[in-house]
Scaffold this active site. Structure first.
Site, mmCIF file in Angstrom:
data_model
loop_
_atom_site.group_PDB
_atom_site.id
_atom_site.type_symbol
_atom_site.label_atom_id
_atom_site.label_comp_id
_atom_site.label_asym_id
_atom_site.label_seq_id
_atom_site.Cartn_x
_atom_site.Cartn_y
_atom_site.Cartn_z
ATOM 1 N N GLU A 189 -17.656 16.851 -55.966
ATOM 2 C CA GLU A 189 -17.575 16.809 -54.505
ATOM 3 C C GLU A 189 -17.728 15.384 -53.977
ATOM 4 O O GLU A 189 -18.674 14.682 -54.333
ATOM 5 C CB GLU A 189 -18.622 17.699 -53.856
ATOM 6 C CG GLU A 189 -18.465 17.777 -52.332
ATOM 7 C CD GLU A 189 -19.368 18.812 -51.682
ATOM 8 O OE1 GLU A 189 -19.014 19.320 -50.609
ATOM 9 O OE2 GLU A 189 -20.433 19.113 -52.258
ATOM 10 N N ASP A 195 -16.773 20.664 -47.573
ATOM 11 C CA ASP A 195 -16.872 21.753 -46.604
ATOM 12 C C ASP A 195 -16.301 21.283 -45.270
ATOM 13 O O ASP A 195 -15.732 20.200 -45.181
ATOM 14 C CB ASP A 195 -18.324 22.218 -46.452
ATOM 15 C CG ASP A 195 -19.273 21.062 -46.157
ATOM 16 O OD1 ASP A 195 -18.797 20.022 -45.638
ATOM 17 O OD2 ASP A 195 -20.477 21.182 -46.439
ATOM 18 N N ASP A 239 -17.811 16.238 -43.361
ATOM 19 C CA ASP A 239 -18.700 15.472 -44.230
ATOM 20 C C ASP A 239 -18.230 15.392 -45.676
ATOM 21 O O ASP A 239 -18.237 14.323 -46.276
ATOM 22 C CB ASP A 239 -20.107 16.073 -44.193
ATOM 23 C CG ASP A 239 -21.064 15.349 -45.111
ATOM 24 O OD1 ASP A 239 -21.370 14.170 -44.829
ATOM 25 O OD2 ASP A 239 -21.482 15.941 -46.125
#
Length: 621
Positions: free
Chosen positions: A572, A167, A164
């Site tokens: 991120e 991670d 995703d």
């Protein structure tokens, strides 16, 4: 005596008697001969012709060419004409062809195309499973090959799909949404993908995702009672090895990866159905694969609509609700029903479902709540109403669908109005970025989605010859929507107070400490342990691997950005965010043409009204 032309018939004007006497005189002298010659010289042409008769004609000369005989003069002029034609026409052509050819340089791609090439590569970097040799990301390798191997009903487990974000978790809900968005962008702008050389690439990405989603339920059955919702993950503040506690390359994972199963998943199942239905249109020329996707979509959408299974897939699940908690499912049911109709052409069930009052009422579609105009992995409402508006503007289906489709059309227009700074529905930063999450973190994913919706709506209007739309009494031209979308994409690509591109690898200044495990750990054939890899999380140095094309979370509401790996709000990237970015970029690029393809979306939709009946059989007595 005179002739008809006025001249005398007598040669010398004397009488005939004297002439006879002279003729009988045989003693002609030289003087008489000279006089006669003089007199003859003074005759007119007509008189001479009477005396001398017709002149001798010049005899033509002929040339025998064997099978043809022609005059020498005609042959001469023919040869001369051919020679002149060769000099005037043939010789310049020969010279022109002998010269080196000069080709005009192709038009360079615009900035959106350049960014699009990179944005698609992010999906290659996020692939899980056995990677193809042409994946194109040298620091990535095979990973997650044991995912789902503990599930006895799965042959081959749950290998594949996409991680995703930074991670190593595979969240199926946002993954399915990302695939739907990619497919939607291909359906609208296939000609652009082809023109810029990314058509095969984006189809490969869509297939990679949907092949994995086909593993998450019994896709060969006609009825199911569960669906796999996630692989991996973690519990907040966990201190046991998992996808968040460990800072590990996906290739080096050696901790247990728990599989989540949902016996009720109205929103997840509807999104998976939307993804497969949209992909079946993308792969319409591959009848076997397209049919497989379409039948699987029918099965999983039926599961989503099961009235006894309406509890959210995330409710009470600590591995999901802290990350991708669903706020409701009626928007996914409208979204899924629209895509199911386009994929199957079944208006009796899917179109009726999408246009009856139940779904818009329960999803609060007409309440004009600002947050519901913001497209995200959790809220599909503005996108669902836009794809249904498409039907109205292009097909005009009329009764009994017109009233509801008109309402969707009107609300879609008002959603576009809410993006305009003039109406103060949302704040804008001083640098010009719309704050669709009210100043919260990771705003860029919502901004990219809004830019895509605005451009698609503008292209729908333009394709139907509609110059603009109304916000109350105010009329705005299509260019206003394009200007909004362009300003937001330009901000993302570097036209901002930080002068920074928030897409990795685009431009010269972009985030170097992206919050991403695989990108931050060197690919040096060293396996770092769960906690040993944290040295790279805390390092102040740039990532050893650039994750090209990743759009990071973005700046705060003051246009400030901190390029710090440990702060995921800024640095991120996510799968769903990049799908919106790709869609917005292909919608705005002009390198491959302009406008949407009006017909691909309707490739499986039959005529809205019965066709002309066949003529009656011939009358027989």
């Amino acid at each position: 005596m005179h002739n008809h032309w006025g001249g005398t018939l007598e040669i010398n004007g004397g009488d005939s008697a004297n002439d006879d006497d002279r003729n009988r005189n045989a003693n002609w002298d030289r003087a008489s001969i000279s006089r006669r010659e003089y007199e003859n010289d003074n005759l007119n042409e007509t008189q001479k012709s009477w005396l001398l008769g017709p002149p001798d004609k010049k005899k033509k000369k002929y040339v025998d060419l064997g099978c043809v005989v022609c005059s020498r003069s005609a042959l001469k002029w023919t040869i001369l004409s051919v020679l002149i034609a060769f000099i005037v026409i043939g010789l310049p052509i020969i010279i022109a062809k002998s010269l080196p050819k000069h080709k005009d340089a192709p038009t360079p791609p615009d900035n959106y195309t350049i960014a699009l090439h990179k944005a698609l590569l992010f999906f290659n970097a996020q692939k899980s499973g056995k990677l193809p040799k042409n994946n194109g990301i040298p620091w990535r390798g095979d990973s997650g090959l044991q995912d789902g191997s503990d599930q006895t009903d799965l042959k081959g487990g749950l290998v594949g799909g996409y991680y995703d974000a930074g991670d190593n978790t595979k969240f199926h809900f946002p993954m399915a949404f990302a695939m739907t968005m990619l497919s939607w962008s291909v359906i609208e702008y296939e000609h652009k993908y082809r023109a810029i050389g990314e058509y095969d690439h984006v189809r490969d990405l869509i297939k990679w995702g949907n092949d994995y989603l086909l593993l998450t339920f019994n896709s060969s059955a006609t009825k199911i009672d569960r669906i796999y919702s996630q692989v991996g993950g973690s519990i907040v503040n966990s201190t046991t090895p998992d996808d968040h506690y460990c800072w590990t390359r996906p290739e080096d994972m050696d901790y247990p990866r728990k599989v989540q199963i949902a016996n009720s998943a109205p929103e997840l199942a509807a999104e998976v159905a939307a993804s497969m239905a949209a992909a079946s249109i993308v792969f319409r020329e591959d009848d076997t694969y397209s049919t497989k996707l379409r039948l699987a979509a029918i099965t999983v959408f039926q599961f989503a609509r099961d009235k006894g299974r309406r509890t959210s897939y995330s409710r009470g699940n600590p591995y999901i609700d802290a990350y991708y908690n669903s706020s409701g499912y009626f928007d996914e049911h409208m979204w899924g029903a629209a895509w199911m109709y386009y994929a199957t052409g079944n208006k009796t069930y899917y179109l009726d479902l999408a246009t009856k009052e139940g779904l818009p009422k329960n999803s609060k579609a007409f309440k004009m709540i600002p947050d519901l105009s913001v497209l995200s992995w959790d809220n599909k409402l503005p996108a669902a109403m836009l794809v249904l508006t498409r039907m109205r503007v292009f097909l005009s289906p009329g009764y009994p669908y017109e009233d509801m489709l008109k309402s969707y059309h009107n609300v879609t227009g008002l959603n576009m109005c809410s993006y305009l700074q003039k109406y103060n529905v949302f704040n804008f930063t001083k640098g010009g970025l719309i704050e669709l999450n009210h100043g919260g973190p990771q705003d860029l994913q919502y901004v990219a989605n809004a830019a895509f919706l605005a451009t698609v709506f503008a292209d729908y209007l333009n394709a139907t010859g509609t110059p603009g739309w109304y916000c109350g009494n105010d009329f705005f031209r299509i260019s206003v929507l394009k200007d909004f979308a362009t300003s937001q994409l330009n901000y993302i690509l570097g036209a901002n107070p930080e002068n920074m591109s928030y897409v990795v690898g685009y431009g010269t200044k972009f985030p170097r400490q992206v919050h991403h495990r695989g990108a931050s750990i060197p690919n040096d054939k060293t396996k770092y342990s769960c906690l040993g890899g944290r040295r790279w999380l805390d390092a102040k140095t740039p990532n050893p691997n650039n994750i090209t094309g990743a759009m990071v979370g973005g700046p705060d509401r003051f246009d400030n950005f901190k390029d710090v790996r440990g702060n995921y709000s800024y640095t991120e990237p996510t799968l769903a965010a990049n799908a919106g970015l790709v869609a917005a970029l292909v919608a705005l690029t002009t390198s491959g043409g302009i406008g949407v393809d009006k017909n691909i979306m309707f490739s499986s939709v039959p005529p809205m009204y019965p066709g002309t009946p066949p003529p009656p059989p011939p009358w027989k007595p």
